[in-house]
Scaffold this active site. Structure first.
Site, PDB file in Angstrom:
ATOM      1  N   THR A  40     -44.153  -3.116  -7.294  1.00  0.00           N
ATOM      2  CA  THR A  40     -45.229  -2.273  -6.756  1.00  0.00           C
ATOM      3  C   THR A  40     -45.574  -2.287  -5.293  1.00  0.00           C
ATOM      4  O   THR A  40     -45.566  -3.318  -4.626  1.00  0.00           O
ATOM      5  CB  THR A  40     -46.556  -2.579  -7.505  1.00  0.00           C
ATOM      6  N   ASP A  56     -46.534   3.685  -5.745  1.00  0.00           N
ATOM      7  CA  ASP A  56     -45.165   4.054  -6.122  1.00  0.00           C
ATOM      8  C   ASP A  56     -45.128   4.187  -7.644  1.00  0.00           C
ATOM      9  O   ASP A  56     -46.185   4.086  -8.290  1.00  0.00           O
ATOM     10  CB  ASP A  56     -44.170   2.983  -5.641  1.00  0.00           C
ATOM     11  N   ARG A  58     -42.504   2.671  -9.874  1.00  0.00           N
ATOM     12  CA  ARG A  58     -41.473   1.875 -10.559  1.00  0.00           C
ATOM     13  C   ARG A  58     -42.098   0.699 -11.295  1.00  0.00           C
ATOM     14  O   ARG A  58     -42.889  -0.044 -10.717  1.00  0.00           O
ATOM     15  CB  ARG A  58     -40.474   1.344  -9.532  1.00  0.00           C
ATOM     16  N   LYS A  72     -49.545   4.432 -11.820  1.00  0.00           N
ATOM     17  CA  LYS A  72     -50.272   3.235 -11.415  1.00  0.00           C
ATOM     18  C   LYS A  72     -51.669   3.522 -10.899  1.00  0.00           C
ATOM     19  O   LYS A  72     -52.410   2.592 -10.588  1.00  0.00           O
ATOM     20  CB  LYS A  72     -49.479   2.494 -10.335  1.00  0.00           C
ATOM     21  N   GLY A  86     -49.232  -5.975 -10.560  1.00  0.00           N
ATOM     22  CA  GLY A  86     -49.203  -7.210 -11.341  1.00  0.00           C
ATOM     23  C   GLY A  86     -48.660  -6.919 -12.730  1.00  0.00           C
ATOM     24  O   GLY A  86     -47.774  -6.099 -12.881  1.00  0.00           O
ATOM     25  N   SER A 168     -45.894  -6.260  -4.336  1.00  0.00           N
ATOM     26  CA  SER A 168     -44.763  -6.891  -3.646  1.00  0.00           C
ATOM     27  C   SER A 168     -44.387  -6.116  -2.380  1.00  0.00           C
ATOM     28  O   SER A 168     -43.810  -6.663  -1.451  1.00  0.00           O
ATOM     29  CB  SER A 168     -43.566  -6.996  -4.583  1.00  0.00           C
ATOM     30  N   ASP A 205     -38.780  -2.543  -0.244  1.00  0.00           N
ATOM     31  CA  ASP A 205     -39.073  -3.554  -1.253  1.00  0.00           C
ATOM     32  C   ASP A 205     -38.307  -3.207  -2.522  1.00  0.00           C
ATOM     33  O   ASP A 205     -38.372  -2.078  -3.003  1.00  0.00           O
ATOM     34  CB  ASP A 205     -40.586  -3.593  -1.533  1.00  0.00           C
ATOM     35  N   SER A 208     -40.380  -2.041  -5.681  1.00  0.00           N
ATOM     36  CA  SER A 208     -41.018  -0.722  -5.689  1.00  0.00           C
ATOM     37  C   SER A 208     -39.949   0.341  -5.572  1.00  0.00           C
ATOM     38  O   SER A 208     -38.879   0.103  -5.005  1.00  0.00           O
ATOM     39  CB  SER A 208     -41.969  -0.579  -4.507  1.00  0.00           C
TER      40      SER A 208
END
Lengths: 273, 223
Positions: A40, A56, A58, A72, A86, A168, A205, A208
């Site tokens: 995320t 995002d 994913r 999300k 999380g 992240s 990242d 994500s």
């Protein structure tokens, strides 16, 4: 075995009864079941007329993408939305729960929900679970007191900020915000900046990816822009396509009769000793 | 008294996926070009493939520092072979050499997951697949690395390799044409990229056949 061993666990909170047994199993070589984390990048910023939230899409299970297009940005109230990072189950459960509590509160008070109400409900719930409910949230909304943006950490601490990132990909997104944020952005500038920050998380990242979701909240109105940007189309689709045979191949057929057919002779001496 | 655990590891996993498919007169070796560490991307443009001989190409995923060291050792050994035997190594010979090199470090292994592809002395495609300590087997196709669990079942379905114990021994190479095999490889990587976070950025494909070596590139998702 004493009679007390059969008692129900205490009301509320987690029961840690199986922890010792789980530790023993892990030492013996059992792999612990993994849970779906959202990896995320989630962000929020305050602009001239309100709040913009971005995320995002994913969801990962270790190194595998479990959902390429999950949502999300969760609904809390008509004027309040919350992004969650999380453990996916935790963010869903905690936002649903507080959303219901806010609705009941609206019925009780006859007023529009305030962001600080949602904030207090979320932080007290997360604190009471001492960080075991792994939900890191970006809460944003506009109420009678104005626009608000908060971050909430799994242990229950909160921050109030003009712009925020979690997950992240938060460092990648914050790098964009710290470079380009200024007060008094217009709606289009704000949406563009949030998209840039989320894209930074998506491309830099590995936790994500996929698409950008945006939610713009202003006084009296909200715009939920699901899949506002799709910067990751599939790069190759074979023209000829692939075929998969419909059934499993039959390699061999063998029929074994289970019961022999026996002729019964009428009036014969069947059961002679 | 619990056993003391190491608080530092000499290894890291830089991710990535490698695939090789052997055909009747060609061999296709492909790998993505993403190098990562944890959740970070170190570079989007790192080649995991090296051409050791005209007829032997090695693709390795895993810990790239060990992969690079392994490549240098094999290149040096091949040079010595050329001086001693006045000819280039065949692909099966290189396969055995790689196995021996890996087993040499049995008790501090190269963290490298290798696929060796090439043409044998008859010009037929050959693919050899390895584990980290040198166990190898000649096969018709193989996949190694983070996306291998996603790609191998698909290749099993499409290429239907005959069992190795069948009598009479059947050819493992695929009857597909070169362009069909390349199409298959591109599909494999596009699909693996969708679901594996460590695979992506760009795909590098090396095609070996009688006329020499050709390289093709394809863009993959960068997220």
């Amino acid at each position: 075995m004493s009679r007390e061993a059969m008692e129900m666990p205490p009301k509320g909170g987690f029961s840690f009864d199986l922890c010792k047994r789980n530790d023993m199993l892990v030492k013996k070589g059992l792999k612990e079941p993994s849970f779906l984390k959202t990896g995320t990048t989630i962000v929020g910023l305050i602009f001239k007329d309100g709040v913009i939230l971005g995320a995002d899409t994913r969801a990962t299970e270790g190194p595998i993408v479990a959902d390429k297009n999950c949502e999300k940005i969760h609904y809390m109230a008509p004027n309040i939305y919350c992004c969650g990072a999380g453990t996916a189950a935790d963010t869903e459960a905690v936002t649903d729960m507080v959303s219901s509590q806010l609705k009941l509160h609206r019925y009780h008070t006859g007023r529009e929900s305030r962001v600080v109400t949602a904030l207090s409900l979320l932080k007290s719930h997360l604190f009471s679970y001492q960080g075991y409910v792994s939900a890191a949230l970006v809460l944003g909304g506009v109420d009678v007191t104005g626009p608000h943006l908060h971050t909430i950490y799994p242990h229950g601490s909160t921050d109030t900020l003009p712009f925020a990132t979690m997950g992240s990909g938060s460092l990648a997104a914050m790098a964009v915000f710290e470079s380009k944020y200024r007060e008094g952005l217009t709606r289009d500038e704000g949406v563009k900046l949030v998209s840039e920050a989320i894209c930074s998380g998506i491309f830099n990242d590995l936790g994500s990816g996929s698409n950008v979701d945006i939610c713009v909240i202003t006084k009296g109105a909200k715009e939920y822009l699901r899949n506002h940007m799709l910067p990751n189309p599939r790069t190759y689709i074979s023209e000829k396509g692939y075929s998969f045979s419909k059934k499993t191949e039959v390699l061999r057929t063998k029929i074994t009769p289970l019961r022999e057919m026996v002729e019964v002779i009428e009036g014969g001496d069947a059961m002679e000793e | 008294m619990t056993k003391q655990q190491a608080n530092w590891s000499p290894y890291d996993n830089n991710g990535g996926t490698c695939v090789a498919i052997a055909g009747t007169d060609y061999c296709v070796i492909a790998a993505d070009t993403r190098m990562s560490s944890g959740y970070n991307i170190l570079t989007r443009d790192y080649s995991k493939i090296i051409q050791l001989v005209d007829t032997s190409v090695l693709a390795s995923s895993g810990f790239q520092a060990d992969v690079r060291a392994l490549q240098k050792v094999l290149a040096a050994k091949h040079l010595q072979y050329q001086y001693q035997h006045n000819k280039q190594m065949s692909c099966p010979a290189m396969a055995q050499l790689l196995s021996n090199t890996l087993y040499y470090k049995r008790f501090f292994p190269y963290y490298a997951f290798n696929v060796l592809g090439g043409l044998d002395r008859e010009g037929k495609g050959c693919v050899f697949t390895y584990d980290a300590v040198g166990s190898y087997e000649r096969v018709g196709y193989s996949s190694q690395g983070s996306g291998s669990t996603l790609i191998t079942p698909f290749l099993d379905n499409q290429l239907k390799s005959p069992g190795p114990l069948l009598l009479p021994a059947r050819d493992a190479v695929t009857p597909l044409s070169e362009s069909e095999a390349i199409d298959l490889v591109k599909t494999c990587f596009a699909s693996a990229t969708e679901r594996d976070i460590y695979t992506g950025d760009k795909l590098e494909i090396l095609i070996l056949n009688a006329s020499g070596t050709r390289v093709e590139y394809m863009e993959l998702r960068k997220d």
